[in-house]
Enzyme design. Sequence first.
Site, mmCIF file in Angstrom:
data_model
loop_
_atom_site.group_PDB
_atom_site.id
_atom_site.type_symbol
_atom_site.label_atom_id
_atom_site.label_comp_id
_atom_site.label_asym_id
_atom_site.label_seq_id
_atom_site.Cartn_x
_atom_site.Cartn_y
_atom_site.Cartn_z
ATOM 1 N N ASP A 27 -16.586 10.620 -19.080
ATOM 2 C CA ASP A 27 -17.083 11.844 -19.669
ATOM 3 C C ASP A 27 -17.573 11.482 -21.073
ATOM 4 O OD1 ASP A 27 -17.470 14.595 -20.221
ATOM 5 O OD2 ASP A 27 -15.478 14.749 -21.094
ATOM 6 N N ASP A 67 -18.141 14.141 -24.168
ATOM 7 C CA ASP A 67 -17.500 14.932 -25.221
ATOM 8 C C ASP A 67 -15.983 14.794 -25.164
ATOM 9 O OD1 ASP A 67 -19.991 15.830 -25.999
ATOM 10 O OD2 ASP A 67 -19.860 17.701 -24.873
#
Length: 273
Positions: A9, A11
């Site tokens: 991922d 963020d």
Amino acid sequence: MAGIMVILDFDKTIIEVDSDNWVVDELGATDLFNELLPTMPWNSLMERMMKEMHAKGKTIEEIKDVLKRVPIHHRVVPAIKTAHALGCDLRIVSDANMFFIETILDHLGIRNCFSEINSNPSFINGEGRLIISPYVDFLTSPHGCNLCPPNMCKGMIIERIQVNEGKKKMIYLGDGVGDFCPSLKLKEGDFMMPRKNFPVWKLICENRAILKAEIFEWIDGKELEQILIELIEKIKIEEANNEVQLLSAVDCKFETIPIVAHEAFPPPLRVHH
């Protein structure tokens, strides 16, 4: 060797903050963002925010400058570079957007470490405004997953990757609610690395029995680097041992083949001149 794929991922995993919130806050649009948040999906809201900020004179260069200041733990970039140097296939699956991600990766000098980035499409139009689109057009072609936001199902992305790269061991790193669905798609022998005390970690703790992958939690960039590299080395050792065992089995097979005496072969054909 089958190989290793590391899927991250973006963020709060690669960087320490949510890139959308970071841009909105740094450019002074937090109040408008909070006002509009209850009225539309997050991805649609970010597109609206880009429109509003452009109307107020905010430029692409200002957005880039803000993105280049994004906080990141000092051990994350070395971890990514090491994983890449060890031969891993690195990919990003993120509900941010392509422009934010690529701007930050280019600034950090690690864009070429990733073979694929899966995120919401974005481009700069003729007026110099950033346009952000949903990864999935949820109005015409909804993905149908009730675990994920309407614009992106990360689990579907993992399934697509598994079809094409099914033999590779997967290590998935994430923090948010949207990372729970892909964690359910991981297979036995894969590894899930949820960020401790973040939403996906809490969901995994509540539903541990339905995950097939091994779970290794991490707190910060230092632990991310340490655990990730240890897992990569563990997989490499296991694959090397499996190759040795396979070669030994082949050798044993050939050792059991009986040696046929030369007389059993037909005599060579004599050519008379």
